[in-house]
Scaffold this motif. Structure first.
Motif, mmCIF file in Angstrom:
data_model
loop_
_atom_site.group_PDB
_atom_site.id
_atom_site.type_symbol
_atom_site.label_atom_id
_atom_site.label_comp_id
_atom_site.label_asym_id
_atom_site.label_seq_id
_atom_site.Cartn_x
_atom_site.Cartn_y
_atom_site.Cartn_z
ATOM 1 N N HIS A 1 0.824 -1.208 0.000
ATOM 2 C CA HIS A 1 0.000 0.000 0.000
ATOM 3 C C HIS A 1 0.856 1.256 0.000
ATOM 4 O O HIS A 1 0.660 2.177 0.809
ATOM 5 C CB HIS A 1 -0.947 -0.018 1.193
ATOM 6 N N ASP B 1 -9.564 4.106 -7.627
ATOM 7 C CA ASP B 1 -8.111 4.226 -7.575
ATOM 8 C C ASP B 1 -7.629 5.176 -8.668
ATOM 9 O O ASP B 1 -8.265 5.310 -9.716
ATOM 10 C CB ASP B 1 -7.454 2.848 -7.707
ATOM 11 N N THR C 1 -5.509 5.172 -10.975
ATOM 12 C CA THR C 1 -5.111 4.678 -12.293
ATOM 13 C C THR C 1 -6.251 4.076 -13.091
ATOM 14 O O THR C 1 -6.202 4.047 -14.324
ATOM 15 C CB THR C 1 -4.031 3.592 -12.143
ATOM 16 N N SER D 1 -11.848 0.375 -4.984
ATOM 17 C CA SER D 1 -11.245 -0.251 -6.159
ATOM 18 C C SER D 1 -11.657 0.456 -7.445
ATOM 19 O O SER D 1 -10.907 0.454 -8.422
ATOM 20 C CB SER D 1 -11.658 -1.725 -6.236
ATOM 21 N N ASN E 1 0.647 -5.552 -10.882
ATOM 22 C CA ASN E 1 -0.208 -4.600 -11.585
ATOM 23 C C ASN E 1 -1.637 -4.535 -11.055
ATOM 24 O O ASN E 1 -2.610 -4.618 -11.788
ATOM 25 C CB ASN E 1 -0.200 -4.888 -13.093
ATOM 26 N N TRP E 2 -1.727 -4.417 -9.743
ATOM 27 C CA TRP E 2 -2.962 -4.039 -9.065
ATOM 28 C C TRP E 2 -2.656 -2.793 -8.247
ATOM 29 O O TRP E 2 -1.528 -2.631 -7.764
ATOM 30 C CB TRP E 2 -3.454 -5.138 -8.128
ATOM 31 N N TYR E 3 -3.651 -1.954 -8.068
ATOM 32 C CA TYR E 3 -3.450 -0.763 -7.252
ATOM 33 C C TYR E 3 -3.915 -1.056 -5.834
ATOM 34 O O TYR E 3 -5.086 -1.373 -5.600
ATOM 35 C CB TYR E 3 -4.214 0.437 -7.811
ATOM 36 N N GLY F 1 -0.958 4.301 -0.680
ATOM 37 C CA GLY F 1 -1.411 3.633 -1.887
ATOM 38 C C GLY F 1 -0.395 3.635 -3.007
ATOM 39 O O GLY F 1 0.495 4.484 -3.069
ATOM 40 N N GLY F 2 -0.505 2.662 -3.893
ATOM 41 C CA GLY F 2 0.391 2.584 -5.040
ATOM 42 C C GLY F 2 0.179 1.302 -5.814
ATOM 43 O O GLY F 2 -0.457 0.350 -5.326
ATOM 44 N N ILE F 3 0.687 1.279 -7.044
ATOM 45 C CA ILE F 3 0.612 0.070 -7.868
ATOM 46 C C ILE F 3 1.607 -0.961 -7.351
ATOM 47 O O ILE F 3 2.772 -0.645 -7.089
ATOM 48 C CB ILE F 3 0.898 0.395 -9.345
ATOM 49 N N ASN G 1 -7.576 -1.291 -11.486
ATOM 50 C CA ASN G 1 -8.332 -2.339 -10.800
ATOM 51 C C ASN G 1 -9.671 -2.608 -11.480
ATOM 52 O O ASN G 1 -10.079 -3.759 -11.664
ATOM 53 C CB ASN G 1 -8.563 -1.954 -9.344
ATOM 54 N N ARG H 1 3.535 3.572 -2.988
ATOM 55 C CA ARG H 1 4.268 3.600 -4.251
ATOM 56 C C ARG H 1 5.742 3.327 -3.960
ATOM 57 O O ARG H 1 6.194 3.454 -2.809
ATOM 58 C CB ARG H 1 4.099 4.948 -4.956
#
Length: 406
Positions: A188, A334, A336, A331, A212-214, A205-207, A339, A190
């Motif tokens: 959780h 997020d 990006t 989800s 490749n899930w956030y 939070g971060g990928i 998700n 970056r």
């Protein structure tokens, strides 16, 4: 393998068990190893639990996890409790070599000696399994362990957790579990260009690299990723894999299935207390628009009505415990969009837990919807109702179709 894992994890892992196990270091160690989810990384597919061999894939190459059973030749059989503590506390192996930070010693350093001794006692009680370790596939120069010296100097703060006397016992227990044994910031957050998790602010939070899930921001305060959640919501998600705000998907589903569903109610409440204290975040910037975003969302509303509303409802609030809400779902929101795109393309699979033994799953739509249609419906979902997240382009969907990770 699931049956074997259930046998290993069963028995002690019930509410109140930790206190009952205080005088039994093996049982206590079993509980702590479960809280730390050690089995997930240290068990390869169809392999013996804790025998290692699962490759931890990083942006720099693959690192096979070591054997934690007491086999003398290939596992921890020749290790002492001092060796194990040094690995957890300092990130140094039995031969004093620097361990790669794919092993989260940057978090485990906070563990007390009593707890590392208990985990070691449990691991030494396991049946020994001979499983020689394979070589890493780290690229040059990342495979050079000598580079760990400057890395440690820059990014590693060694030291056990020091309780905050201004905080409650529950808060300190939660901080110890979240920051240390649970190593939540490993996902959780970056990561910088050197692969180190960013800790300021913590749990922002971060990928998750390669997977490749956030992993969302865990602040429950203003502008946090869990804004609007209660401590009860957090406990419910960690215990059952679902809450009134959504379900655990991707890597978090495995964490719930193998770890947090077995954590005592007292420890889950402590973790929730700690997360509730995280500060608010800076206001989110206004999402950047993309060409034809309005038209994209309008087309997405049509796709949603045909493909999604039957389960998630026209108003995005879901339907009971079976189908999660999409409005205010972390989800979905997020930064990006990865998700939501992945859930639409590959389906959504919540974990089976004692509290939710037969979860409903979402079917994949990768063969049913084009990239343009996926981008449209995801954009609509992220901007409908009270959601205000950035649009997703067809190019984003094309990129996410081909990403590795599961």
């Amino acid at each position: 393998m699931r049956i074997a894992l259930r046998v290993l994890l069963a028995g002690a892992l019930i509410p109140g068990a930790a206190a009952a196990q205080a005088g039994d270091p093996v049982a206590r160690g079993r509980y702590l190893a479960t809280v730390g989810d050690c089995v997930s990384c240290h068990t390869t597919r169809n392999g013996s639990p804790f025998a290692g061999g699962r490759v931890v894939v990083t942006p720099f190459g693959g690192i096979p996890s070591p054997n934690l059973t007491p086999d003398r030749a290939t596992g921890l059989g020749a290790w002492s409790a001092d060796d194990f503590y040094r690995a957890m506390h300092e990130g140094k192996g039995h031969d004093d070599e620097s361990l790669y930070p794919a092993f989260p010693f940057t978090s485990y350093t906070k563990l007390t000696r009593v707890d590392t001794d208990a985990i070691f006692a449990y691991l030494k009680s396991l049946p020994p399994v001979r499983n020689p370790r394979t070589e890493t596939t780290l690229r040059f120069p990342y495979r050079m362990r000598s580079l760990m010296a400057p890395w440690r100097g820059w990014f590693f703060d060694e030291g056990e957790y020091v309780p905050d006397p201004a905080r409650s016992a529950a808060w300190n227990r939660g901080a110890y579990l979240v920051e240390g044994l649970g190593h939540c910031n490993e996902c959780h957050a970056r990561r910088n260009s050197f692969g180190a998790p960013v800790t300021d602010p913590i749990l922002a939070g971060g990928i998750i690299p390669v997977q490749n899930w956030y992993a969302p921001d865990l602040s429950m305060a203003a502008n946090g990723g869990l804004e609007g959640w209660t401590e009860t919501d957090v406990i419910e998600l960690l215990k059952t894999g679902r809450s009134s705000h959504g379900v655990a998907l991707g890597p978090m589903a495995e964490v719930v299935m193998r770890s947090t569903q077995y954590v005592t109610d007292t420890d889950l409440a402590a973790m929730a207390t700690y997360l509730a204290s995280l500060p608010g975040r800076a206001p989110r910037p206004t999402p950047e628009s993309i060409p034809d975003a309005g038209d994209l969302a309008a087309r997405g509303e049509t796709v949603y009505a045909k493909q999604c509303a039957g389960c998630h409802a026209v108003d995005g609030r879901g339907k009971g415990a079976a189908y999660p809400p999409l409005d205010r779902n972390p989800s979905v929101l997020d930064p990006t969009g990865i998700n939501t795109v992945r859930a639409v393309l590959s389906g959504g699979f919540a974990p089976a837990t004692a509290g939710n033994p037969r979860p409903y799953s979402m079917p994949p739509f990768s063969q049913r919807l084009t990239d343009d249609e996926v981008a449209a419906v995801v954009t609509y979902i992220r901007q409908a109702w009270s959601n205000k997240a950035a649009a997703v382009s067809p190019n984003d969907v094309r990129a996410y179709r081909s990403v590795p990770g599961g």
